[in-house]
Design an enzyme around this catalytic site. Structure first.
Site, PDB file in Angstrom:
ATOM      1  N   ARG A 147       0.808  -1.404   0.006  1.00 25.82           N
ATOM      2  CA  ARG A 147      -0.107   0.082   0.125  1.00 25.82           C
ATOM      3  C   ARG A 147       0.924   1.357   0.073  1.00 25.82           C
ATOM      4  O   ARG A 147       0.395   2.288  -0.319  1.00 25.82           O
ATOM      5  CB  ARG A 147      -0.991  -0.010   1.243  1.00 25.82           C
ATOM      6  CG  ARG A 147      -2.168   1.023   0.867  1.00 25.82           C
ATOM      7  CD  ARG A 147      -3.132   0.722   2.137  1.00 25.82           C
ATOM      8  NE  ARG A 147      -3.012   1.056   3.583  1.00 25.82           N
ATOM      9  CZ  ARG A 147      -3.579   0.929   4.527  1.00 25.82           C
ATOM     10  NH1 ARG A 147      -4.853   0.241   4.264  1.00 25.82           N
ATOM     11  NH2 ARG A 147      -3.247   1.016   5.653  1.00 25.82           N
ATOM     12  N   ALA A 164       7.983  -4.411  10.099  1.00 21.08           N
ATOM     13  CA  ALA A 164       8.004  -4.903  11.468  1.00 21.08           C
ATOM     14  C   ALA A 164       9.090  -6.023  11.912  1.00 21.08           C
ATOM     15  O   ALA A 164       8.832  -7.004  11.178  1.00 21.08           O
ATOM     16  CB  ALA A 164       6.502  -5.013  11.750  1.00 21.08           C
ATOM     17  N   GLY A 216       1.073   2.449  12.057  1.00 18.01           N
ATOM     18  CA  GLY A 216       1.170   2.056  13.478  1.00 18.01           C
ATOM     19  C   GLY A 216       0.484   2.785  14.642  1.00 18.01           C
ATOM     20  O   GLY A 216      -0.655   3.386  14.433  1.00 18.01           O
ATOM     21  N   SER A 217       0.854   2.728  15.801  1.00 15.38           N
ATOM     22  CA  SER A 217       0.130   3.229  16.934  1.00 15.38           C
ATOM     23  C   SER A 217       0.301   4.802  16.890  1.00 15.38           C
ATOM     24  O   SER A 217       1.281   5.359  16.180  1.00 15.38           O
ATOM     25  CB  SER A 217       0.805   2.543  18.010  1.00 15.38           C
ATOM     26  OG  SER A 217       1.813   3.261  18.282  1.00 15.38           O
ATOM     27  N   GLU A 238      -0.726   6.688   9.353  1.00 16.33           N
ATOM     28  CA  GLU A 238      -1.947   5.883   9.444  1.00 16.33           C
ATOM     29  C   GLU A 238      -2.012   5.474  10.842  1.00 16.33           C
ATOM     30  O   GLU A 238      -1.173   4.419  10.885  1.00 16.33           O
ATOM     31  CB  GLU A 238      -1.986   4.966   8.290  1.00 16.33           C
ATOM     32  CG  GLU A 238      -3.556   4.547   8.186  1.00 16.33           C
ATOM     33  CD  GLU A 238      -3.905   3.171   9.021  1.00 16.33           C
ATOM     34  OE1 GLU A 238      -4.435   3.425  10.155  1.00 16.33           O
ATOM     35  OE2 GLU A 238      -3.275   2.142   8.637  1.00 16.33           O
ATOM     36  N   ARG A 266     -11.859 -10.815  11.760  1.00 15.32           N
ATOM     37  CA  ARG A 266     -10.815 -11.090  10.814  1.00 15.32           C
ATOM     38  C   ARG A 266      -9.554 -10.783  11.209  1.00 15.32           C
ATOM     39  O   ARG A 266      -9.195  -9.682  11.957  1.00 15.32           O
ATOM     40  CB  ARG A 266     -11.141 -10.141   9.614  1.00 15.32           C
ATOM     41  CG  ARG A 266     -10.205 -10.230   8.209  1.00 15.32           C
ATOM     42  CD  ARG A 266     -10.595  -9.345   7.111  1.00 15.32           C
ATOM     43  NE  ARG A 266     -10.827  -7.653   7.496  1.00 15.32           N
ATOM     44  CZ  ARG A 266      -9.953  -7.072   7.095  1.00 15.32           C
ATOM     45  NH1 ARG A 266      -8.936  -7.043   6.267  1.00 15.32           N
ATOM     46  NH2 ARG A 266     -10.203  -5.669   7.490  1.00 15.32           N
TER      47      ARG A 266
END
Length: 465
Positions: A147, A164, A216-217, A238, A266
């Site tokens: 993406r 990651a 991520g966070s 994001e 999911r």
């Protein structure tokens, strides 16, 4: 294609068993700098490629990913723990970004206008921003990489990517696929590492890096924005979510339950778009909870390697403890474990759970659960419900199930979220702009918006006297 390697390594674990499945090179400052060196060298030639040439490479990358579905899904299962069905669905979704941006690469847009005073002409164009630093999470190891990579390459950028540490194997496989599809050396550079702060800081402090794109966070995103501010660096973020799932009195309950199973379970609920809070109208609450509970208890929980498994483990033992602590706190505050699935004997699993009697101010409703737990709040006052839905710092996704489309849209318009699934339990689509409001992020991924994130707008003022 380049994977920047070192003799240092770290272990990648199977969350279903805890066993080591691979050893991966562990990059540091030197490898981070080498990656930027390669990307900076490759940028002039890659950005000068014709849009058609870049498009053809991206299209071949799509075809190659689809052909490698079995391999890639196997890697996702091994390092992330997803079920076979979820892993294969992710590969298809991830590959679609290569196809979408192969088509967007040749749709360059510009403007030509007569200046209001008529003495000049204005020409507007877009150019690649330059070397882009990409930082991706573990929950979608294929899709989060493609993406970002696909629009960057379509725009003419070169990239450095830190996958990651929990899930680097899928990214390394995608790197190989891109190279085989014709991406030149130095255009995409991977640095797997267990020292993310050092690697990413090295990139953000390098004047040759002109863009950072992070998923991520929210906490990490804030820290990166602070660093990016020092260089006024172009940044896309994001970040976290706290998605509400609203069911109205006239909703199709069976459809709502089916959507809830997708939106919540999911990937084991380990998604920023996962339904985090369920607001169900009192008229249908009993039926909805009973049917959702039955579906949850019927879920086959187990290792993704078992094709019968529908839901796999969480990513780590720490993740399991975090979800358990949230549930225990909610129960101590009065919530009830109404339904709960079964667990295998080993692995980092948490049982799929439905909580009822959840107070509207319960802490579990204000935090991103990132696990297979569905807390249900019953409502009968729409204004009060919408106030509760919007009472969060996040605004990424939400879901609305209603009998009348007009009613669903009216509710959706009042929800502070960048994406709303209306009578469906999924919102992600490469052809649609993915992103959120408030502290769920900055910018958009996917659609035409996604390529714009990797471009600078430039205009020429032309004398016309």
């Amino acid at each position: 294609m380049t994977a920047v390697l070192t003799e240092r390594t770290f272990a990648v674990h199977d969350p279903a068993t805890g066993e080591v499945v691979a050893e991966v090179p562990d990059g540091g400052v030197d490898e981070a700098r080498s990656a930027v060196d390669a990307a900076a060298r490759a940028f002039p030639a890659w950005s000068a490629q014709t849009p058609r040439a870049r498009a053809e490479i991206l299209r071949r990358s799509f075809d190659a990913m689809i052909a490698a579905t079995d391999e890639l899904a196997g890697l996702i299962v091994a390092e992330n723990g997803k079920s076979q069905a979820d892993a294969r669905a992710e590969v298809a979704y991830a590959a679609e970004f290569f196809r979408w941006y192969s088509e967007e690469a040749v749709r360059g847009e510009g403007e030509y206008a007569v200046a209001p005073a008529s003495g000049t002409r204005t020409i507007v164009t877009h150019r690649p921003v330059g070397v882009a630093a990409l930082v991706t999470p573990w929950n979608f190891p294929a899709a989060m990489a493609t993406r970002k990579i696909a629009p960057a390459l379509a725009a003419g950028c070169t990239v450095v990517l830190k996958p990651a540490a929990e899930t680097p194997l899928t990214a390394l496989a995608i790197a190989r696929i891109l190279g085989e599809a014709g991406v030149p050396d130095g255009v995409v550079n991977l640095v797997p590492t267990t020292d993310a702060p050092t690697v990413v800081t090295t990139w953000l402090e390098d004047d040759r890096v002109r863009k950072v794109s992070f998923t991520g966070s929210t906490g990490v995103g804030r820290a990166l924005l602070h660093q990016a501010a020092d260089r006024v660096l172009n940044a896309s973020m994001e970040l976290g979510g706290n998605a509400a799932f609203v069911v109205t009195a006239d909703a199709d309950v069976d459809a709502a339950v089916a959507g809830a199973m997708i939106a919540k379970f999911r990937g084991g609920g380990q998604a920023c778009t996962a339904a985090n809070r369920f607001y169900v109208h009192t008229d249908v609450a009993e039926e909805f909870v009973a049917k959702l509970g039955a579906a949850v208890e019927a879920l086959q929980v187990g290792p993704g390697a078992d094709e019968k498994s529908e839901i796999g483990p969480l990513i780590s033992a720490r993740a399991v403890e975090g979800v358990r602590a949230l549930v225990d706190e909610a129960v101590a505050a009065g919530a009830t474990v109404a339904y709960r699935g079964a667990l295998p004997e080993q692995g980092w699993f948490y049982p799929p759970t439905v909580l009822t009697d959840v107070a509207p101010d319960s802490p579990i409703l204000s935090q991103e659960i990132f696990g297979p737990v569905a807390p249900v709040v019953v409502w009968d006052d729409q204004e009060q419900m919408l106030a509760q839905v919007n009472d969060t710092e996040f605004g990424l996704a939400s879901y609305v199930y209603a009998g009348r489309l007009q009613d669903a849209l009216k509710i959706a318009e009042r929800i502070d979220a960048g994406m709303v699934g209306i009578n469906r339990g999924i919102v992600s689509d490469p052809a649609a702009p993915f992103g959120g409001f408030k502290q769920s992020g900055l910018g958009r991924e996917g659609a035409r918006d996604g390529i714009r994130e990797f471009q600078e707008t430039q205009y020429y003022s032309v004398e016309w006297s």
